[in-house]
Design a protein around this motif. Structure first.
Motif, mmCIF file in Angstrom:
data_model
loop_
_atom_site.group_PDB
_atom_site.id
_atom_site.type_symbol
_atom_site.label_atom_id
_atom_site.label_comp_id
_atom_site.label_asym_id
_atom_site.label_seq_id
_atom_site.Cartn_x
_atom_site.Cartn_y
_atom_site.Cartn_z
ATOM 1 N N CYS A 83 0.834 -1.207 0.000
ATOM 2 C CA CYS A 83 0.000 0.000 0.000
ATOM 3 C C CYS A 83 0.864 1.251 0.000
ATOM 4 N N SER A 84 1.962 1.225 0.741
ATOM 5 C CA SER A 84 2.871 2.378 0.776
ATOM 6 C C SER A 84 3.482 2.629 -0.595
ATOM 7 N N GLU A 85 3.872 1.564 -1.285
ATOM 8 C CA GLU A 85 4.455 1.724 -2.619
ATOM 9 C C GLU A 85 3.411 2.231 -3.610
ATOM 10 N N LEU A 86 2.167 1.782 -3.460
ATOM 11 C CA LEU A 86 1.092 2.291 -4.319
ATOM 12 C C LEU A 86 0.871 3.773 -4.065
ATOM 13 N N PRO B 196 -6.201 1.627 14.194
ATOM 14 C CA PRO B 196 -5.201 1.874 15.227
ATOM 15 C C PRO B 196 -3.826 2.227 14.691
ATOM 16 N N ARG B 197 -3.513 1.836 13.461
ATOM 17 C CA ARG B 197 -2.201 2.131 12.898
ATOM 18 C C ARG B 197 -2.232 3.333 11.958
ATOM 19 N N LEU B 198 -3.323 4.096 11.998
ATOM 20 C CA LEU B 198 -3.418 5.282 11.162
ATOM 21 C C LEU B 198 -2.308 6.266 11.533
ATOM 22 N N PRO B 199 -1.544 6.786 10.568
ATOM 23 C CA PRO B 199 -0.519 7.783 10.894
ATOM 24 C C PRO B 199 -1.135 8.957 11.645
ATOM 25 N N LEU C 18 -0.927 12.157 11.535
ATOM 26 C CA LEU C 18 -1.478 13.284 10.790
ATOM 27 C C LEU C 18 -2.843 12.925 10.206
ATOM 28 N N MET C 19 -2.968 11.729 9.672
ATOM 29 C CA MET C 19 -4.258 11.284 9.148
ATOM 30 C C MET C 19 -5.262 11.105 10.284
ATOM 31 N N TYR C 20 -4.773 10.633 11.424
ATOM 32 C CA TYR C 20 -5.641 10.460 12.597
ATOM 33 C C TYR C 20 -6.171 11.810 13.063
ATOM 34 N N ALA C 21 -5.293 12.809 13.142
ATOM 35 C CA ALA C 21 -5.716 14.143 13.571
ATOM 36 C C ALA C 21 -6.737 14.728 12.598
ATOM 37 N N GLU C 22 -6.507 14.522 11.304
ATOM 38 C CA GLU C 22 -7.449 15.011 10.293
ATOM 39 C C GLU C 22 -8.813 14.350 10.461
ATOM 40 N N ALA C 23 -8.808 13.024 10.722
ATOM 41 C CA ALA C 23 -10.065 12.299 10.891
ATOM 42 C C ALA C 23 -10.795 12.753 12.154
ATOM 43 N N VAL C 24 -10.042 13.000 13.232
ATOM 44 C CA VAL C 24 -10.657 13.485 14.475
ATOM 45 C C VAL C 24 -11.299 14.851 14.254
ATOM 46 N N TRP C 25 -10.583 15.745 13.562
ATOM 47 C CA TRP C 25 -11.129 17.079 13.306
ATOM 48 C C TRP C 25 -12.389 17.000 12.441
ATOM 49 N N LYS C 26 -12.383 16.107 11.479
ATOM 50 C CA LYS C 26 -13.556 15.938 10.611
ATOM 51 C C LYS C 26 -14.759 15.466 11.439
ATOM 52 N N GLY D 294 4.053 11.162 17.983
ATOM 53 C CA GLY D 294 3.477 10.884 19.297
ATOM 54 C C GLY D 294 2.769 12.100 19.880
ATOM 55 N N CYS D 295 3.380 13.273 19.725
ATOM 56 C CA CYS D 295 2.772 14.499 20.269
ATOM 57 C C CYS D 295 1.427 14.773 19.602
ATOM 58 N N LEU D 296 1.377 14.632 18.292
ATOM 59 C CA LEU D 296 0.139 14.899 17.570
ATOM 60 C C LEU D 296 -0.929 13.868 17.928
ATOM 61 N N ARG D 297 -0.537 12.610 18.021
ATOM 62 C CA ARG D 297 -1.506 11.568 18.361
ATOM 63 C C ARG D 297 -2.067 11.791 19.762
ATOM 64 N N ARG D 298 -1.192 12.125 20.723
ATOM 65 C CA ARG D 298 -1.669 12.345 22.094
ATOM 66 C C ARG D 298 -2.598 13.552 22.167
ATOM 67 N N HIS D 299 -2.282 14.609 21.406
ATOM 68 C CA HIS D 299 -3.148 15.790 21.404
ATOM 69 C C HIS D 299 -4.514 15.455 20.809
ATOM 70 N N ALA D 300 -4.519 14.709 19.696
ATOM 71 C CA ALA D 300 -5.785 14.306 19.087
ATOM 72 C C ALA D 300 -6.579 13.402 20.026
ATOM 73 N N ASP D 301 -5.883 12.489 20.710
ATOM 74 C CA ASP D 301 -6.552 11.635 21.698
ATOM 75 C C ASP D 301 -7.196 12.484 22.792
ATOM 76 N N GLY D 302 -6.481 13.549 23.206
ATOM 77 C CA GLY D 302 -7.020 14.427 24.242
ATOM 78 C C GLY D 302 -8.290 15.126 23.782
ATOM 79 N N LEU D 303 -8.330 15.552 22.524
ATOM 80 C CA LEU D 303 -9.537 16.184 21.991
ATOM 81 C C LEU D 303 -10.712 15.204 21.982
ATOM 82 N N VAL D 304 -10.432 13.955 21.619
ATOM 83 C CA VAL D 304 -11.477 12.928 21.621
ATOM 84 C C VAL D 304 -12.000 12.704 23.031
#
Length: 225
Positions: free
Chosen positions: A39-42, A138-141, A143-151, A201-211
């Motif tokens: 998937c990464s190569e695609l 659970p393995r969402l990067p 940045l993508m996780y933060a975008e999904a949380v904001w959405k 890690g910082c971005l994921r923890r911040h997004a987790d905090g918003l959730v």
């Protein structure tokens, strides 16, 4: 015979008697890294709009899909036909504006309807009600996780109560373009590295905090309703 059927037969032959020792040893679990790599190569070919190599990489991803279906078929769970049939039925069921009555004008309306139909399907199966935030991979990067949380915050009408500086978001958005965004993100990553900090890690923890904050507010509101 279609090319898909030929590919299915090839993978079955690799797995069967007299086949390839490596292919015969694989399990759903051992193939997970292969799926991530392919998937990464695609994604790399898509980013570069390299269509000849995109065709090749789509084939490598298709191998993973058929390989997992072959493993499931060998174990008596399901086969590729069932995979294709189920997802085709889901597409038709969740697009009534195309295959049934009514019409939708915007992609936002389509996404809203998709979630409504999906929730109805889960209720019909007796599944537990959807949480405030739908489960994200659970393995969402980060940045993508933060975008999904904001959405999801926006869809739930919780953006204004999230603690995010909406004025700052609007100011950045008004001036943002792809080149500047890439440079900004890279500079943030470089600055974090120079301080020995983990931006993922910082971005994921911040997004987790918003959730967590949004879910706590929703629970309090439900308790006082």
């Amino acid at each position: 015979m279609s090319a898909i059927d030929e590919l299915r037969q090839t993978i079955a032959r690799l797995r069967g008697p007299g086949g390839c020792p490596w292919d015969q040893e694989q399990t759903h679990q051992t193939l997970t890294r292969c799926l991530i790599d392919e998937c990464s190569e695609l994604l790399d070919t898509i980013d570069r709009l390299d269509l000849p190599h995109m065709r090749e990489e789509l084939g490598d991803v298709l191998i993973q899909v058929i390989f997992h279906a072959q493993l499931a078929q060998e174990a008596g769970h399901f086969d590729l036909e069932e995979v294709a049939r189920e997802v085709n039925e889901k597409l038709i069921r969740r697009h009534p504006h195309v295959f049934g009555e009514g019409r939708l004008e915007t992609s936002e309306q389509v996404l809203t309807q998709w979630e409504v139909i999906k929730a109805g399907e889960k209720r019909a199966r007796g599944a537990a009600p959807e949480p405030l935030f739908k489960a994200l991979p659970p393995r969402l990067p980060a940045l993508m996780y933060a975008e999904a949380v904001w959405k999801q915050l926006g869809r739930k009408g919780l953006a204004a109560e999230s603690g995010v500086d909406l004025g700052q978001v609007a100011r950045i958005a008004a001036e943002l373009e792809p080149g500047a965004l890439g440079r900004m993100l890279f500079e943030i990553a470089a600055a974090a590295q120079s301080r020995g900090m983990d931006p993922e890690g910082c971005l994921r923890r911040h997004a987790d905090g918003l959730v967590s904050h949004a879910e706590q507010r929703a629970q309090k509101a439900a308790a006082t309703a």
